[in-house]
Design an enzyme around this catalytic site. Sequence first.
Site, PDB file in Angstrom:
ATOM      1  N   LYS A  80       0.856  -1.185   0.000  1.00 23.51           N
ATOM      2  CA  LYS A  80       0.000   0.000   0.000  1.00 23.51           C
ATOM      3  C   LYS A  80       0.888   1.230   0.000  1.00 23.51           C
ATOM      4  O   LYS A  80       2.053   1.178   0.431  1.00 23.51           O
ATOM      5  CB  LYS A  80      -0.886   0.008   1.249  1.00 23.51           C
ATOM      6  CG  LYS A  80      -2.215   0.728   1.065  1.00 23.51           C
ATOM      7  CD  LYS A  80      -3.221  -0.128   0.317  1.00 23.51           C
ATOM      8  CE  LYS A  80      -4.583   0.545   0.294  1.00 23.51           C
ATOM      9  NZ  LYS A  80      -5.607  -0.286  -0.366  1.00 23.51           N
ATOM     10  N   GLY A 184     -20.087   6.649   5.146  1.00 22.66           N
ATOM     11  CA  GLY A 184     -19.223   7.063   4.052  1.00 22.66           C
ATOM     12  C   GLY A 184     -19.831   6.778   2.686  1.00 22.66           C
ATOM     13  O   GLY A 184     -20.133   5.631   2.367  1.00 22.66           O
ATOM     14  N   GLY A 186     -18.445   7.560  -0.488  1.00 19.23           N
ATOM     15  CA  GLY A 186     -17.458   7.823  -1.523  1.00 19.23           C
ATOM     16  C   GLY A 186     -17.711   6.969  -2.752  1.00 19.23           C
ATOM     17  O   GLY A 186     -18.825   6.524  -3.022  1.00 19.23           O
ATOM     18  N   VAL A 188     -17.086   3.926  -3.406  1.00 18.96           N
ATOM     19  CA  VAL A 188     -17.613   2.589  -3.126  1.00 18.96           C
ATOM     20  C   VAL A 188     -18.917   2.670  -2.335  1.00 18.96           C
ATOM     21  O   VAL A 188     -19.905   2.013  -2.667  1.00 18.96           O
ATOM     22  CB  VAL A 188     -16.575   1.743  -2.365  1.00 18.96           C
ATOM     23  CG1 VAL A 188     -17.169   0.395  -1.962  1.00 18.96           C
ATOM     24  CG2 VAL A 188     -15.334   1.537  -3.238  1.00 18.96           C
ATOM     25  N   TYR A 190     -21.220   4.915  -2.094  1.00 22.14           N
ATOM     26  CA  TYR A 190     -22.389   5.381  -2.845  1.00 22.14           C
ATOM     27  C   TYR A 190     -22.905   4.293  -3.782  1.00 22.14           C
ATOM     28  O   TYR A 190     -24.122   4.081  -3.900  1.00 22.14           O
ATOM     29  CB  TYR A 190     -22.063   6.638  -3.642  1.00 22.14           C
ATOM     30  CG  TYR A 190     -23.314   7.322  -4.146  1.00 22.14           C
ATOM     31  CD1 TYR A 190     -24.001   8.222  -3.339  1.00 22.14           C
ATOM     32  CD2 TYR A 190     -23.828   7.036  -5.407  1.00 22.14           C
ATOM     33  CE1 TYR A 190     -25.170   8.828  -3.774  1.00 22.14           C
ATOM     34  CE2 TYR A 190     -25.000   7.631  -5.850  1.00 22.14           C
ATOM     35  CZ  TYR A 190     -25.667   8.528  -5.032  1.00 22.14           C
ATOM     36  OH  TYR A 190     -26.828   9.114  -5.461  1.00 22.14           O
TER      37      TYR A 190
END
Length: 351
Positions: A80, A184, A186, A188, A190
């Site tokens: 990452k 959240g 964002g 994903v 949404y």
Amino acid sequence: MSLFEHKAYNQHEHVAFFQHKSSGLKAIIAIHNTNLGPSLGGCRMWPYSSSEEALTDVLRLSKGMSYKAAMANLKLGGGKSVIIGDPRKGKTDDMMLAMGDFVQSLGGKYICAEDSGISVDNLKVMARRTDYASGTEAKFRYDGGPADGNPAPSTAYGVFVGLKAAVRYKLNSDLRGITVAIQGLGHVGYRLAEHLHHEGAKLIVTDIFPDNLDKAVEQFGAKVVKPGEIHAVQADVFAPCALGAAINDDSIDNIKAGVIAGAANNQLAEDHHGDRLKDKGILYAPDYVINAGGVIDIYHQRMESSADNLRQHIEGIGDTLTDIFVRSAEENKATSSVANKMAEERFLSGC
């Protein structure tokens, strides 16, 4: 404090720091394990309050990617990267080019992809300087729609599939009339809300950006609550889809949902929180299992595959979670512990 004594360090193979003064780039790449293949993981840009917070995040996220790839049966390792900065204000092409140089300097040990704060267009800029940027283009999409390289649709679909499996196992129900609290909205979160709405679920949502909330109210009839309240609302499912550690000492006793199934990485602030969820009778879908759709997508784009193969692989997330739930009940262990053991058996042996 030495890196090797850092609370989030877990036998990581390689941790690299990079600063590019003229562009303002400050970034970290962490490679956790490459026994199964080169490490792959998204690049996240976030206004971390300190370099310590950024280091903790990248160490935890990269470890999670090793477990995610193993449980998704991918020949990939875990890595990452994080960029310290506000993606809505401080992001420039010069910064992305410098990030490409940073990724290239590791010679393919780390393959970069999209994550929070970094778009496909940003990755395309990085790709001018590195051979190791994935998700910049795609040949197909899991549902046959236009493919632009963004793995978020596949991530959201995988979470949707996994959430359905968890509800079926715990509540013996489909999604019609089920209340899901989404933390959240964002890329994903949404899309997950959209899937759930189409299946007849009721939505309670929160986000730090008002525009996302307004859209969810208008399109899905969602109920909005404050960010600090979402975990404690009366709901059947709590779906953390923002940053990690949503399940922590402060929140865990207030969670009323019987199922936790969301897209966020590192949802458990500490390992013992998985045991506490089990003791409370809450079914937890381990984050790195349920949110693996994106990395599965990137994997299929890098090989000779098809939309049908990709969709079938993503839909296997539901079966994997059900196996974990059954084994958890049989062994009387937390689902997080069961999933960790299964993943470690794979990536530590290298097969």
